[in-house]
Design a protein around this motif. Structure first.
Motif, mmCIF file in Angstrom:
data_model
loop_
_atom_site.group_PDB
_atom_site.id
_atom_site.type_symbol
_atom_site.label_atom_id
_atom_site.label_comp_id
_atom_site.label_asym_id
_atom_site.label_seq_id
_atom_site.Cartn_x
_atom_site.Cartn_y
_atom_site.Cartn_z
ATOM 1 N N GLY A 33 0.827 -1.206 0.000
ATOM 2 C CA GLY A 33 0.000 0.000 0.000
ATOM 3 C C GLY A 33 0.858 1.252 0.000
ATOM 4 N N VAL A 35 0.046 5.236 1.011
ATOM 5 C CA VAL A 35 -0.955 6.196 1.472
ATOM 6 C C VAL A 35 -0.300 7.545 1.731
ATOM 7 C CG1 VAL A 35 -2.292 4.365 2.580
ATOM 8 C CG2 VAL A 35 -0.686 5.692 3.955
ATOM 9 N N PHE A 191 -1.025 -0.624 -4.248
ATOM 10 C CA PHE A 191 -2.368 -0.078 -4.072
ATOM 11 C C PHE A 191 -2.269 1.310 -3.448
ATOM 12 C CE2 PHE A 191 -6.526 0.163 -1.908
ATOM 13 C CZ PHE A 191 -7.370 -0.203 -2.937
ATOM 14 N N SER A 193 -3.912 4.753 -2.228
ATOM 15 C CA SER A 193 -5.226 5.231 -1.815
ATOM 16 C C SER A 193 -5.102 6.127 -0.593
ATOM 17 C CB SER A 193 -6.109 4.038 -1.468
ATOM 18 O OG SER A 193 -7.368 4.464 -1.027
ATOM 19 N N VAL A 199 -6.803 0.155 2.368
ATOM 20 C CA VAL A 199 -5.382 -0.200 2.261
ATOM 21 C C VAL A 199 -4.994 -1.204 3.353
ATOM 22 C CG1 VAL A 199 -3.015 0.671 2.293
ATOM 23 C CG2 VAL A 199 -4.807 2.013 1.222
ATOM 24 N N CYS A 203 -3.562 -4.781 2.161
ATOM 25 C CA CYS A 203 -2.097 -4.847 2.013
ATOM 26 C C CYS A 203 -1.368 -5.513 3.164
ATOM 27 C CB CYS A 203 -1.550 -3.436 1.803
ATOM 28 S SG CYS A 203 -2.229 -2.680 0.330
ATOM 29 N N ILE A 206 2.724 -1.345 4.137
ATOM 30 C CA ILE A 206 2.253 -0.011 3.745
ATOM 31 C C ILE A 206 3.387 1.012 3.850
ATOM 32 C CG2 ILE A 206 0.680 1.902 4.334
ATOM 33 C CD1 ILE A 206 -1.353 -0.043 5.296
#
Ligand SMILES: Nc1ncnc2c1ncn2[C@@H]1O[C@H](COP(=O)(O)OP(=O)(O)OP(=O)(O)O)[C@@H](O)[C@H]1O
Ligand SMILES: [Mg+2]
Length: 242
Positions: A33, A35, A191, A193, A199, A203, A206
């Motif tokens: 992930g 973020v 991913f 987001s 997430v 995931c 991260i």
């Protein structure tokens, strides 16, 4: 390593540093992930990875090889980007069948039987092949968009906010579909987001970005992430209490 971003810097003409010394990896079959708040540079990083923007400094390696104009086509067969806005990605005058066949042009074995198997996988009805994108719901469009990218069986998909505009139920369906693809085909996913819940659910690892820098990274352990950076901790604190 499947994907390795090494000391990447990027600034646009205005001069603002959008990416500052980014180091990121995605292993084979890994669910990673990314973020960070709006404007932190996530989409820019996705574009640099996909060779749509050139970094000012640093390198992107795919399967330990730099991507050049000579191996770019084969890179795009192995790595696909899926955008936020499925509507914009789909030519409105094409039927779903045409949209789905396009990325497969170089493959001879594509027939409706294969397409129908794949439609079932993403839980779309077979008669959708005759529909135009405007005749689909947002969730259906995103699934068609996703299906388009996975038909060529890439080893990595970079998903940039693909569920953010969908309601929770459809979000969950798409994410569960990603989990299935990951399990069945060992397809890795980056991913991106700002939906921390999505997430965290999907995931195994991260990265947290802030103002163009990766400020933290954490593996999921016992369904939780353990961030050490105070910004990352604050960001994730809220979701553990909901
Ligand atoms: N083509 C461009 N030209 C100039 N500046 C740009 C360009 N694209 C992005 N930027 C700037 O780079 C910064 C990072 O943008 P980016 O789209 O990567 O953020 P993001 O993390 O994806 O945000 P969001 O969560 O809102 O999608 C922003 O300040 C943006 O204004
Ligand atoms: Mg973005």
């Amino acid at each position: 390593m499947l994907l390795q971003v090494d000391h990447v810097f990027k600034s646009y003409r205005r001069g603002q540093q959008v990416l500052k010394d980014i180091n990121l990896t995605v292993g084979n079959g890994e669910l990673v992930g990314l973020v960070g708040e709006s404007g932190s540079g996530k989409s820019t990083l996705a574009k640099v990875i996909m060779q749509l923007e050139k970094p000012n400094k640093g390198t992107v390696l795919f399967q330990n090889q730099a991507i050049t104009k000579h191996n770019r086509t084969s890179f795009y067969e192995r790595c696909q980007l899926i955008f936020q806005n499925a509507t914009a990605a789909l030519n409105p005058t094409w039927t779903v069948r045409e949209l789905l066949r396009e990325p497969l042009q170089h493959q001879l074995s594509v027939n409706d039987t294969y397409l129908q198997t794949m439609l079932e996988k993403v839980k779309l009805p077979a008669d959708i092949l005759l529909a135009l994108p405007t005749e689909l719901s947002g969730g259906e469009r995103q699934r068609v968009n996703l299906l388009r990218s996975i038909l060529i069986e890439p080893q990595l998909i970079v998903c940039d906010e693909i569920v953010s505009s969908l309601d929770r139920l459809i979000q969950r369906e798409i994410i569960d579909l990603l989990v299935t693809l990951n399990k069945e085909r060992d397809m890795a996913i980056l991913f991106i987001s700002h939906d921390l819940k999505a997430v965290s659910y999907l995931c195994d690892r991260i990265y947290v970005m802030k103002a163009g820098e990766i400020v933290d990274e954490s593996y999921k352990e016992q369904n939780r992430f353990a961030f050490t950076d105070s910004y990352a901790q604050r960001l994730f604190q809220a979701i553990h209490h909901t």
